[in-house]
Design an enzyme around this catalytic site. Structure first.
Site, PDB file in Angstrom:
ATOM      1  N   GLN A  32      30.730  42.907  10.768  1.00 50.88           N
ATOM      2  CA  GLN A  32      30.867  43.973   9.762  1.00 50.88           C
ATOM      3  C   GLN A  32      32.018  44.950   9.673  1.00 50.88           C
ATOM      4  OE1 GLN A  32      28.627  44.883   7.063  1.00 50.88           O
ATOM      5  NE2 GLN A  32      30.432  45.983   6.253  1.00 50.88           N
ATOM      6  N   CYS A  90      28.279  49.695   4.708  1.00 49.16           N
ATOM      7  CA  CYS A  90      27.891  48.359   5.109  1.00 49.16           C
ATOM      8  C   CYS A  90      27.092  47.701   4.214  1.00 49.16           C
ATOM      9  CB  CYS A  90      27.513  48.302   6.458  1.00 49.16           C
ATOM     10  SG  CYS A  90      25.985  49.144   6.828  1.00 49.16           S
ATOM     11  N   HIS A 116      27.608  45.702  15.360  1.00 48.84           N
ATOM     12  CA  HIS A 116      27.890  44.677  14.184  1.00 48.84           C
ATOM     13  C   HIS A 116      29.339  44.499  13.942  1.00 48.84           C
ATOM     14  CE1 HIS A 116      26.677  42.937  10.670  1.00 48.84           C
ATOM     15  NE2 HIS A 116      26.135  43.940  10.004  1.00 48.84           N
ATOM     16  N   ARG A 119      33.335  40.364   3.995  1.00 46.26           N
ATOM     17  CA  ARG A 119      32.362  39.698   4.884  1.00 46.26           C
ATOM     18  C   ARG A 119      32.782  37.936   5.018  1.00 46.26           C
ATOM     19  NH1 ARG A 119      27.837  41.986   6.914  1.00 46.26           N
ATOM     20  NH2 ARG A 119      27.844  40.318   8.113  1.00 46.26           N
ATOM     21  N   ARG A 152      21.449  37.113  14.641  1.00 40.36           N
ATOM     22  CA  ARG A 152      21.032  38.550  14.278  1.00 40.36           C
ATOM     23  C   ARG A 152      19.606  38.747  14.910  1.00 40.36           C
ATOM     24  NH1 ARG A 152      21.100  41.961   8.673  1.00 40.36           N
ATOM     25  NH2 ARG A 152      23.424  41.713   9.343  1.00 40.36           N
ATOM     26  N   ASP A 176      25.784  54.930   6.516  1.00 44.37           N
ATOM     27  CA  ASP A 176      25.047  53.907   6.846  1.00 44.37           C
ATOM     28  C   ASP A 176      23.642  54.308   6.563  1.00 44.37           C
ATOM     29  OD1 ASP A 176      23.683  51.298   7.220  1.00 44.37           O
ATOM     30  OD2 ASP A 176      23.974  51.517   9.455  1.00 44.37           O
TER      31      ASP A 176
HETATM   32  N1   CP Z   1      25.767  44.845   6.070  1.00 41.86           N
HETATM   33  C1   CP Z   1      25.033  43.770   6.437  1.00 41.86           C
HETATM   34  O1   CP Z   1      25.037  43.286   7.360  1.00 41.86           O
HETATM   35  O2   CP Z   1      23.988  43.229   5.215  1.00 41.86           O
HETATM   36  P1   CP Z   1      22.879  42.491   5.569  1.00 41.86           P
HETATM   37  O3   CP Z   1      21.713  43.235   6.442  1.00 41.86           O
HETATM   38  O4   CP Z   1      22.314  42.040   4.208  1.00 41.86           O
HETATM   39  O5   CP Z   1      23.292  41.054   6.314  1.00 41.86           O
HETATM   40  N1  NVA Z   2      22.277  50.178  10.790  1.00 46.27           N
HETATM   41  C1  NVA Z   2      21.529  48.914   9.814  1.00 46.27           C
HETATM   42  C2  NVA Z   2      22.643  48.046   9.325  1.00 46.27           C
HETATM   43  C3  NVA Z   2      22.234  47.236   8.264  1.00 46.27           C
HETATM   44  C4  NVA Z   2      23.372  46.151   7.969  1.00 46.27           C
HETATM   45  C5  NVA Z   2      20.372  48.250  10.557  1.00 46.27           C
HETATM   46  O1  NVA Z   2      20.464  47.757  11.694  1.00 46.27           O
HETATM   47  O2  NVA Z   2      19.574  48.129   9.846  1.00 46.27           O
END
Ligand code: CP
Ligand code: NVA
Length: 315
Positions: free
Chosen positions: A140, A272, A137, A300, A110, A232
């Site tokens: 997700q 998400c 993502h 997930r 990530r 989101d």
């Molecule tokens: N939806 C998601 O990716 O959550 P986190 O940021 O908690 O991993």
């Molecule tokens: N769009 C958000 C998603 C988090 C899971 C971010 O990137 O922070």
């Protein structure tokens, strides 16, 4: 020396690299693993395999579901905060990929730049899984498609309305929905639309899958007759210094009961997570009877186990 018959190395960097059949294969495997897990049937398919999990951004769901998931598959996960490893002190991605490939059987990462995940995949000899970048993502959206299938019994022909920021989640929804023949309508303020290259990819996918793609600035237009309403956060990780401005710009894009009621009567609500109640969604909607956000979060775990099995079992 004996020749090995290893299948070609595969990654999950972008859902665009997967076709409809492969997405269904992952969803079906995830349903099987979910059922086995619920019944207490062990499935140590990745016995003794090690998954490195590199994080440059915060996470609750991704971190815990990958770590628990690899454990349930008989392997183990190593949490690697990018600022604790030499990557954070300037070791190149290329060298990091080459070294970690000699210890691990897969890497979930990530981070910020999508290019960094692509570079890691280019130089590694083990599968790389994108656990979120500024651009995409994919894990997700696989969980979202699984959740939609679980609830509706099909994907093709459904309409998903996404209301809010044209961000990483919106981008992967554009790709995922148009791979499986779902129609997608995205409502966002001017200047916050999804990236034009991703929209072009989605329109291209739609030509073969039959999906329709609509980008609008009108939330009502997007939500009208939708089977799924999705939103989101307005401020994604890394954009914190824009949050005051975003609160103002996105205010008309809140998913509240009034907007949600324009969707089909049996529409479901997805997010998400993490959610900011009172901003992109009201408590009434996210805690309401049509919200499946916690099933979505649970999925997930199951879909990522399917991803790990499909990528890592024969490497
Ligand atoms: N939806 C998601 O990716 O959550 P986190 O940021 O908690 O991993
Ligand atoms: N769009 C958000 C998603 C988090 C899971 C971010 O990137 O922070």
């Amino acid at each position: 020396m004996k020749a090995t018959n290893k299948p070609p190395l595969r990654h999950l960097v972008n859902l665009q690299d997967y076709d409809e059949g492969e997405i269904y294969d992952l969803i079906n495997l995830a349903f099987r693993l979910k059922e086995e897990q619920k019944k207490g049937i062990p499935h140590p398919i990745l016995s003794n395999k090690a998954l490195g999990m590199i994080f440059s951004k915060a996470s609750t769901r991704t971190r815990v579901s990958f770590e628990v998931g690899i454990h349930q598959l008989g392997g183990y996960g190593l949490f690697l905060n990018s600022s604790d490893i030499q990557l954070g002190r300037g070791e190149t991605i290329e060298d990091t990929a080459r070294v970690l490939s000699r210890y691990l059987d897969g890497i979930m990462i990530r981070t910020y730049a999508q290019e960094d995940v692509e570079e890691l995949a280019k130089y590694s000899t083990i599968p790389i899984i994108n656990g979120l970048t500024d651009m995409f993502h994919p894990c997700q959206i696989l969980a979202d498609l699984m959740t939609i299938y679980e609830s509706k019994g099909k994907l093709k022909g459904l309409k998903l309305a996404y209301v809010g920021d044209g961000n990483n989640v919106a981008h992967s929804l554009l790709i995922g929905c148009t791979k499986v023949g779902m129609n997608i309508s995205i409502a966002c303020p001017k200047g916050y639309e999804p990236h034009k290259d991703v929209v072009a990819l989605a329109i291209g996918n739609g030509k073969s899958s039959g999906s329709l793609v609509n980008i609008t600035s009108q939330p009502k237009e997007a939500v009208s007759d939708a089977d799924i309403v999705y939103t989101d956060v307005w401020t994604s990780m890394g954009q914190e210094n824009e949050s005051n401005e975003r609160l103002k710009v996105f205010a008309p894009y809140q998913v509240n009961q009034k907007l949600f009621s324009l969707a089909k009567p049996d529409a479901i609500f997805l997010h998400c997570l993490p959610a900011h109640r009172g901003e992109e969604v009201t408590s009434e909607v996210i805690d309401g009877p049509q919200s499946l956000v916690f099933e979505e979060a649970e999925n997930r775990l199951h879909i990522q186990k399917a991803v790990m099995v499909s990528l890592m079992s024969e490497q």
